[in-house]
Design a protein around this motif. Sequence first.
Motif, PDB file in Angstrom:
ATOM      1  N   ALA A 161       0.879  -1.257  -0.098  1.00  0.00           N
ATOM      2  CA  ALA A 161      -0.145  -0.100   0.004  1.00  0.00           C
ATOM      3  C   ALA A 161       0.754   1.339  -0.124  1.00  0.00           C
ATOM      4  O   ALA A 161       0.347   2.136  -0.201  1.00  0.00           O
ATOM      5  CB  ALA A 161      -0.898   0.005   1.167  1.00  0.00           C
ATOM      6  N   TYR A 162       2.113   1.061   0.233  1.00  0.00           N
ATOM      7  CA  TYR A 162       2.952   2.279   0.123  1.00  0.00           C
ATOM      8  C   TYR A 162       4.412   2.132  -0.003  1.00  0.00           C
ATOM      9  O   TYR A 162       4.872   1.046   0.594  1.00  0.00           O
ATOM     10  CB  TYR A 162       2.892   3.186   1.432  1.00  0.00           C
ATOM     11  CG  TYR A 162       3.684   4.401   1.741  1.00  0.00           C
ATOM     12  CD1 TYR A 162       3.047   5.667   1.017  1.00  0.00           C
ATOM     13  CD2 TYR A 162       5.025   4.435   1.952  1.00  0.00           C
ATOM     14  CE1 TYR A 162       3.993   6.637   1.190  1.00  0.00           C
ATOM     15  CE2 TYR A 162       5.670   5.364   2.018  1.00  0.00           C
ATOM     16  CZ  TYR A 162       5.288   6.772   1.479  1.00  0.00           C
ATOM     17  OH  TYR A 162       6.022   7.860   1.715  1.00  0.00           O
ATOM     18  N   GLY A 163       5.150   2.831  -0.817  1.00  0.00           N
ATOM     19  CA  GLY A 163       6.595   2.752  -1.063  1.00  0.00           C
ATOM     20  C   GLY A 163       6.921   2.752  -2.564  1.00  0.00           C
ATOM     21  O   GLY A 163       6.049   2.385  -3.396  1.00  0.00           O
ATOM     22  N   ARG A 164       8.090   2.897  -2.993  1.00  0.00           N
ATOM     23  CA  ARG A 164       8.708   2.615  -4.143  1.00  0.00           C
ATOM     24  C   ARG A 164       8.533   1.074  -4.490  1.00  0.00           C
ATOM     25  O   ARG A 164       8.933   0.165  -3.863  1.00  0.00           O
ATOM     26  CB  ARG A 164      10.030   3.126  -4.350  1.00  0.00           C
ATOM     27  CG  ARG A 164      10.348   4.563  -4.671  1.00  0.00           C
ATOM     28  CD  ARG A 164      11.656   4.958  -4.806  1.00  0.00           C
ATOM     29  NE  ARG A 164      11.764   6.080  -5.476  1.00  0.00           N
ATOM     30  CZ  ARG A 164      12.717   7.135  -5.201  1.00  0.00           C
ATOM     31  NH1 ARG A 164      13.287   6.871  -4.151  1.00  0.00           N
ATOM     32  NH2 ARG A 164      12.663   8.271  -5.874  1.00  0.00           N
ATOM     33  N   MET A 191      24.939   2.008  -0.210  1.00  0.00           N
ATOM     34  CA  MET A 191      24.686   2.608   0.949  1.00  0.00           C
ATOM     35  C   MET A 191      24.690   4.278   0.856  1.00  0.00           C
ATOM     36  O   MET A 191      24.202   4.575   1.742  1.00  0.00           O
ATOM     37  CB  MET A 191      25.784   2.428   2.039  1.00  0.00           C
ATOM     38  CG  MET A 191      25.573   2.528   3.532  1.00  0.00           C
ATOM     39  SD  MET A 191      26.652   2.198   4.762  1.00  0.00           S
ATOM     40  CE  MET A 191      26.340   0.407   4.713  1.00  0.00           C
ATOM     41  N   GLU A 192      25.093   4.579  -0.096  1.00  0.00           N
ATOM     42  CA  GLU A 192      24.977   5.899  -0.311  1.00  0.00           C
ATOM     43  C   GLU A 192      23.786   6.537  -0.759  1.00  0.00           C
ATOM     44  O   GLU A 192      23.701   7.922  -0.789  1.00  0.00           O
ATOM     45  CB  GLU A 192      26.205   6.428  -1.531  1.00  0.00           C
ATOM     46  CG  GLU A 192      27.581   6.056  -1.016  1.00  0.00           C
ATOM     47  CD  GLU A 192      28.557   6.495  -2.142  1.00  0.00           C
ATOM     48  OE1 GLU A 192      28.260   7.172  -2.803  1.00  0.00           O
ATOM     49  OE2 GLU A 192      29.867   5.847  -1.836  1.00  0.00           O
ATOM     50  N   TYR A 193      22.903   5.765  -1.013  1.00  0.00           N
ATOM     51  CA  TYR A 193      21.461   6.076  -1.567  1.00  0.00           C
ATOM     52  C   TYR A 193      20.428   5.353  -0.805  1.00  0.00           C
ATOM     53  O   TYR A 193      20.008   4.396  -1.182  1.00  0.00           O
ATOM     54  CB  TYR A 193      21.276   5.571  -3.148  1.00  0.00           C
ATOM     55  CG  TYR A 193      22.691   5.914  -4.145  1.00  0.00           C
ATOM     56  CD1 TYR A 193      22.546   7.422  -4.468  1.00  0.00           C
ATOM     57  CD2 TYR A 193      23.504   5.311  -4.273  1.00  0.00           C
ATOM     58  CE1 TYR A 193      23.701   8.051  -5.201  1.00  0.00           C
ATOM     59  CE2 TYR A 193      24.583   5.650  -5.217  1.00  0.00           C
ATOM     60  CZ  TYR A 193      24.682   6.921  -5.589  1.00  0.00           C
ATOM     61  OH  TYR A 193      25.728   7.560  -6.287  1.00  0.00           O
ATOM     62  N   PRO A 194      20.082   5.982   0.495  1.00  0.00           N
ATOM     63  CA  PRO A 194      19.300   5.442   1.436  1.00  0.00           C
ATOM     64  C   PRO A 194      17.838   5.240   0.914  1.00  0.00           C
ATOM     65  O   PRO A 194      16.931   4.504   1.416  1.00  0.00           O
ATOM     66  CB  PRO A 194      19.467   6.246   2.686  1.00  0.00           C
ATOM     67  CG  PRO A 194      19.732   7.559   1.992  1.00  0.00           C
ATOM     68  CD  PRO A 194      20.856   7.422   0.650  1.00  0.00           C
ATOM     69  N   ASP A 195      17.447   5.758  -0.290  1.00  0.00           N
ATOM     70  CA  ASP A 195      16.083   5.434  -0.852  1.00  0.00           C
ATOM     71  C   ASP A 195      16.310   5.372  -2.300  1.00  0.00           C
ATOM     72  O   ASP A 195      15.095   5.418  -2.989  1.00  0.00           O
ATOM     73  CB  ASP A 195      15.139   6.751  -0.664  1.00  0.00           C
ATOM     74  CG  ASP A 195      14.729   6.888   0.720  1.00  0.00           C
ATOM     75  OD1 ASP A 195      14.003   5.975   1.339  1.00  0.00           O
ATOM     76  OD2 ASP A 195      15.164   8.024   1.175  1.00  0.00           O
ATOM     77  N   GLY A 196      17.481   4.689  -2.596  1.00  0.00           N
ATOM     78  CA  GLY A 196      17.709   4.378  -4.163  1.00  0.00           C
ATOM     79  C   GLY A 196      18.166   5.323  -4.952  1.00  0.00           C
ATOM     80  O   GLY A 196      18.168   6.567  -4.368  1.00  0.00           O
ATOM     81  N   LEU A 197      18.587   5.296  -6.300  1.00  0.00           N
ATOM     82  CA  LEU A 197      19.224   6.183  -7.085  1.00  0.00           C
ATOM     83  C   LEU A 197      18.337   6.331  -8.179  1.00  0.00           C
ATOM     84  O   LEU A 197      18.023   5.560  -8.845  1.00  0.00           O
ATOM     85  CB  LEU A 197      20.614   5.759  -7.502  1.00  0.00           C
ATOM     86  CG  LEU A 197      21.198   6.565  -8.403  1.00  0.00           C
ATOM     87  CD1 LEU A 197      21.441   7.967  -8.142  1.00  0.00           C
ATOM     88  CD2 LEU A 197      22.307   5.824  -8.973  1.00  0.00           C
ATOM     89  N   LEU A 198      17.834   7.380  -8.318  1.00  0.00           N
ATOM     90  CA  LEU A 198      16.695   7.875  -9.401  1.00  0.00           C
ATOM     91  C   LEU A 198      17.285   7.818 -10.857  1.00  0.00           C
ATOM     92  O   LEU A 198      18.414   8.381 -11.056  1.00  0.00           O
ATOM     93  CB  LEU A 198      16.271   9.219  -9.050  1.00  0.00           C
ATOM     94  CG  LEU A 198      14.928   9.509 -10.144  1.00  0.00           C
ATOM     95  CD1 LEU A 198      13.822   8.634 -10.221  1.00  0.00           C
ATOM     96  CD2 LEU A 198      14.700  11.006  -9.966  1.00  0.00           C
ATOM     97  N   ALA A 218      10.005   4.761 -10.214  1.00  0.00           N
ATOM     98  CA  ALA A 218      10.643   6.275  -9.747  1.00  0.00           C
ATOM     99  C   ALA A 218       9.702   6.908  -8.676  1.00  0.00           C
ATOM    100  O   ALA A 218      10.381   7.625  -7.728  1.00  0.00           O
ATOM    101  CB  ALA A 218      10.755   6.876 -11.020  1.00  0.00           C
ATOM    102  N   LEU A 219       8.566   6.478  -8.810  1.00  0.00           N
ATOM    103  CA  LEU A 219       7.376   7.122  -8.158  1.00  0.00           C
ATOM    104  C   LEU A 219       7.280   6.438  -6.874  1.00  0.00           C
ATOM    105  O   LEU A 219       7.373   5.061  -6.850  1.00  0.00           O
ATOM    106  CB  LEU A 219       6.223   7.526  -8.682  1.00  0.00           C
ATOM    107  CG  LEU A 219       6.487   8.463 -10.041  1.00  0.00           C
ATOM    108  CD1 LEU A 219       5.036   8.560 -10.752  1.00  0.00           C
ATOM    109  CD2 LEU A 219       7.117   9.934  -9.655  1.00  0.00           C
TER     110      LEU A 219
END
Length: 317
Positions: A161-164, A191-198, A218-219
């Motif tokens: 229900a929520y998240g990339r 580890m340098e991208y705590p929410d992933g790399l767009l 991406a969204l």
Amino acid sequence: MKLALGPLQYYWPRVTTLEFYAAVADWPVDIVYLGETVCSRRHELRLPDWIEIADMLAQAGKTPVLSTQVLLESGNDLNTLRKITDNPDYAIEANDMGAVHRMRGRPFIAGPFLNVYSKPTLDVMAAQGATRWVLPLEMGRAGLAQLQQDRPTGLQTEVFAYGRMPLAFSARCFTARNRNFPKDNCQYVCMEYPDGLLLETKESEAFLTINGIQTQSALVHTLIHELDEARALGVDVLRLSPQSRHMDQVVAAFRAVLDGRESGADAHQRLLPLMPAGPCNGYWHGRPGLDMVLPGEIVVSKAPDARAPGVKARSAA
């Protein structure tokens, strides 16, 4: 409906991860999925550490679940799988058929990567011991409604229900390749991208997010408007995927809507500045996944900027 916190998809430092789950103990979530599901090279926490976290959360009244890795690539991965599936203390989420077979008919949760799209597959999972199944990311409400009519008695349903959205896994590490590192010497750059790399197209449109060997949307997928509909469809559990910032507020927003203390529209507006990227929910409505369908079937396609503040996107080759 219950709220579940999904497994951590990203690679965070050990202290950050431990502090995150210490805070989770006080959040209004019922179920917490634990373990490394993406890449076995991520070694800040090992299985004994995840079990210690599970013990702590169980004492706080949560229901811990140990999740298995999605893509197994080595003998060490198989050994870890055996140790997880042999654990007698906590429920297991099986994310590949090897894990299903390892459970040998014992109760387990059928993860979203088992591709349960039809009644025969759902029947197979139930016969193997599944007590709950997780809707595949691309399946919408129409497919869910059909399977809810057909699902075996006693089998619960969980919806992301929520998240990339985790869309695919590969033997190649895209984050390492982006830095011209081989996978076997990746320098742990994810580890340098705590929410992933767009990842952007050459036209500077948000395309995907790379997270090691995992490809994500991406969204940010959100069903905050559709909670009443999910309840009417008989959904038992809603899964929220961890993000590096504001996750406590995300959980609080979903709990407020479930408890009837806030409308989905108001909660959505409150969530927008807390998301690492723009929102989407197209798959739920049978549309392209990057669409955002608002109440009244108003469709907003391709959020103008999916970048989180301060995050530089990479262009697709």
